[in-house]
Write an enzyme that holds these catalytic residues in place. Structure first.
Site, PDB file in Angstrom:
ATOM      1  N   TRP A 166      -5.455   1.546  -0.252  1.00 11.07           N
ATOM      2  CA  TRP A 166      -5.435   0.689  -1.447  1.00 11.07           C
ATOM      3  C   TRP A 166      -5.590  -0.775  -1.062  1.00 11.07           C
ATOM      4  O   TRP A 166      -6.214  -1.555  -1.795  1.00 11.07           O
ATOM      5  CB  TRP A 166      -4.151   0.935  -2.239  1.00 11.07           C
ATOM      6  CG  TRP A 166      -3.980   2.372  -2.595  1.00 11.07           C
ATOM      7  CD1 TRP A 166      -2.933   3.198  -2.271  1.00 11.07           C
ATOM      8  CD2 TRP A 166      -4.926   3.198  -3.295  1.00 11.07           C
ATOM      9  NE1 TRP A 166      -3.160   4.464  -2.738  1.00 11.07           N
ATOM     10  CE2 TRP A 166      -4.380   4.499  -3.373  1.00 11.07           C
ATOM     11  CE3 TRP A 166      -6.175   2.973  -3.854  1.00 11.07           C
ATOM     12  CZ2 TRP A 166      -5.036   5.554  -3.981  1.00 11.07           C
ATOM     13  CZ3 TRP A 166      -6.838   4.033  -4.469  1.00 11.07           C
ATOM     14  CH2 TRP A 166      -6.279   5.294  -4.530  1.00 11.07           C
ATOM     15  N   ASP A 167      -5.037  -1.183   0.080  1.00 10.95           N
ATOM     16  CA  ASP A 167      -5.270  -2.543   0.563  1.00 10.95           C
ATOM     17  C   ASP A 167      -6.755  -2.787   0.798  1.00 10.95           C
ATOM     18  O   ASP A 167      -7.308  -3.819   0.407  1.00 10.95           O
ATOM     19  CB  ASP A 167      -4.528  -2.761   1.884  1.00 10.95           C
ATOM     20  CG  ASP A 167      -3.068  -3.118   1.690  1.00 10.95           C
ATOM     21  OD1 ASP A 167      -2.725  -3.690   0.641  1.00 10.95           O
ATOM     22  OD2 ASP A 167      -2.271  -2.818   2.579  1.00 10.95           O
ATOM     23  N   LEU A 168      -7.407  -1.837   1.449  1.00 11.65           N
ATOM     24  CA  LEU A 168      -8.815  -2.016   1.802  1.00 11.65           C
ATOM     25  C   LEU A 168      -9.707  -2.009   0.565  1.00 11.65           C
ATOM     26  O   LEU A 168     -10.638  -2.809   0.450  1.00 11.65           O
ATOM     27  CB  LEU A 168      -9.243  -0.930   2.785  1.00 11.65           C
ATOM     28  CG  LEU A 168      -8.513  -0.980   4.135  1.00 11.65           C
ATOM     29  CD1 LEU A 168      -8.833   0.250   4.967  1.00 11.65           C
ATOM     30  CD2 LEU A 168      -8.886  -2.246   4.895  1.00 11.65           C
ATOM     31  N   ASP A 177       0.817  -1.215   0.000  1.00 12.84           N
ATOM     32  CA  ASP A 177       0.000   0.000   0.000  1.00 12.84           C
ATOM     33  C   ASP A 177       0.850   1.264   0.000  1.00 12.84           C
ATOM     34  O   ASP A 177       0.634   2.179  -0.800  1.00 12.84           O
ATOM     35  CB  ASP A 177      -0.931  -0.023   1.216  1.00 12.84           C
ATOM     36  CG  ASP A 177      -1.986   1.067   1.154  1.00 12.84           C
ATOM     37  OD1 ASP A 177      -1.627   2.228   1.421  1.00 12.84           O
ATOM     38  OD2 ASP A 177      -3.147   0.755   0.860  1.00 12.84           O
ATOM     39  N   GLY A 186      -9.167  -5.319  -1.200  1.00 16.24           N
ATOM     40  CA  GLY A 186      -9.864  -6.415  -0.545  1.00 16.24           C
ATOM     41  C   GLY A 186     -11.348  -6.416  -0.851  1.00 16.24           C
ATOM     42  O   GLY A 186     -11.941  -7.456  -1.145  1.00 16.24           O
TER      43      GLY A 186
END
Length: 416
Positions: free
Chosen positions: A172-174, A143, A177
């Site tokens: 960006w990770d969230l 991220d 996901g």
């Protein structure tokens, strides 16, 4: 928890944020999510924040507990061929009649290797695999590094400081996901139509680049030839900023609609002063929110003085009466006492976790009406469901499972 995805089984072989977030959301909607890890824990099993260390133990990852709620856990020795074969069989295992409820796999393992799509699809051609990646070309990326490449840290922060400012939220990770969970469900719909399985690769870099384009950042820079400059806490393209009241309370004020603008001026006693400014500039701030942004340097001093002349309680009551959007800055400690966020929020219930701690824990974020939220399930202990998964998913006998334990290819919650 809800039962919308009851009957679906998803296997997860991932670490850190994006992949586990995908599995978390699916589990909270009712899917059976089975996470496999290396015996002793993968790279995120001891990730900070950790519980305090005491004579009795401690040092458990609150991060791991949070992202793996409601999942099942199986511990394998992935360093050995036999352990990797078990992971492959789990990832590709079919479900019930027609295999419609199994053969779904979420991972952030590399494209090539023992969990490659070609390897897994050879075991089950109906397999749906969602693969979280850093960069689309397979390069390493997380991220913070993707965010740096996108230019956002150079647009963030005070106007008088050129240093990049990283955001503390792994956005960006969230997003990756959540998008991965959506993509998996879309692929399942296609499989139910008879279209078979497929691999979906979701790179953080593409999620970030696409989002920047969707929000107009990319087109703006292409049009102007320059990135958006730093603006501190200013709301881009409209009127919004933080101001401090007489009693020292810092509030964020947003005036997007004409009504919000008019009511904010009324609450602050600025209607006449702003009308004079409009007359001098030959503009109407009510008609065009962009003009409020363009002339914010002339407007801010008026608002700063008005805020400084009022106490927060009286001002916020007037803003609420007019339907104006505002928010108070508060610490995380204060947020935990906020009745709307945590204290009286039905999203949370106090749950005891494998760490031994009990604390408010969220269920599924969306309210699915008229369904009632079910009890929140904590994260599993590492290896808690090893025997159950081997028996129910792979159909192994108790003798076969015992031999796997004896060979230390698998482990239960006690590490054996």
């Amino acid at each position: 928890m809800y039962d919308l995805l009851k009957g679906l089984r998803v296997v997860e072989g991932s670490a850190f944020v994006a992949g586990p977030t995908c599995g978390l959301y699916l589990a909270q909607m009712g899917a059976e999510v089975i996470r496999f890890d290396q015996i002793g824990g993968g790279p995120d099993f001891r990730r900070w924040p950790l519980t305090p260390r005491t004579e009795e133990g401690g040092g458990d990852s609150l991060y791991w507990e949070g992202l793996n709620k409601g999942k099942k856990s199986i511990a394998l020795d992935l360093s050995r061929p036999e352990g990797r074969e078990l992971a492959q069989r789990l990832a590709a295992a079919p479900g019930g009649a027609g295999g419609a409820d199994g053969a779904m796999f979420v991972t952030n393992f590399p494209v090539e290797g023992f969990l490659s799509y070609a390897t897994l699809a050879a075991l089950n051609r109906d397999l749906i695999c969602v693969r979280v990646m850093g960069w689309a070309d397979g390069s390493q990326g997380m991220d913070y590094t993707i965010n740096a490449a996108l230019g956002l840290p150079l647009m963030t922060g005070p106007t008088d400081d050129a240093r990049p400012v990283n955001h503390v939220l792994a956005a960006w990770d969230l997003l990756t996901g959540a998008y991965s969970a959506f993509a998996l469900m879309a692929a399942l719909v296609a499989r139910l139509r008879g279209e078979g399985g497929r691999e979906i690769r979701v790179p953080l870099s593409d999620v970030g680049a696409a989002t920047m384009a969707n929000l107009g950042f990319a087109a703006e820079t292409l049009t102007t030839g320059a990135p958006r400059p730093r603006m501190g806490n200013d709301l881009y393209g409209a009127f919004g900023r933080d101001f401090t009241t007489r009693d020292g309370q810092r509030l964020m004020l947003l005036c997007v609609t004409p009504r919000q603008w008019a009511k904010a001026l009324e609450a602050l006693g600025l209607t006449a002063a702003v009308a004079d400014l409009e007359a001098g500039l030959g503009v109407s701030f009510a008609a065009d929110e962009g003009l409020r942004f363009t002339h914010r340097a002339r407007l801010y001093p008026l608002f700063e003085r008005a805020f400084a002349a009022k106490d927060a309680a009286a001002l916020t009551a007037a803003l609420d009466a007019g339907g104006v959007t505002w928010g108070a800055y508060q610490t995380m400690v204060e947020a935990l006492e906020d009745r709307r966020l945590y204290k009286d929020n039905p999203l949370f219930e106090v749950v005891r976790h494998p760490s031994g701690l009990s604390y408010p824990t969220p269920g599924a974020m969306g309210a699915v009406l008229p369904d009632a939220r079910q009890a929140v399930r904590p994260a599993p202990r590492l290896g808690q469901h090893t025997d159950e998964v081997l028996a129910q998913v792979l159909g192994l006998t108790s003798g076969e499972i015992g031999r796997l334990h004896d060979a230390r290819l698998v482990a239960g919650a006690d590490g054996r």
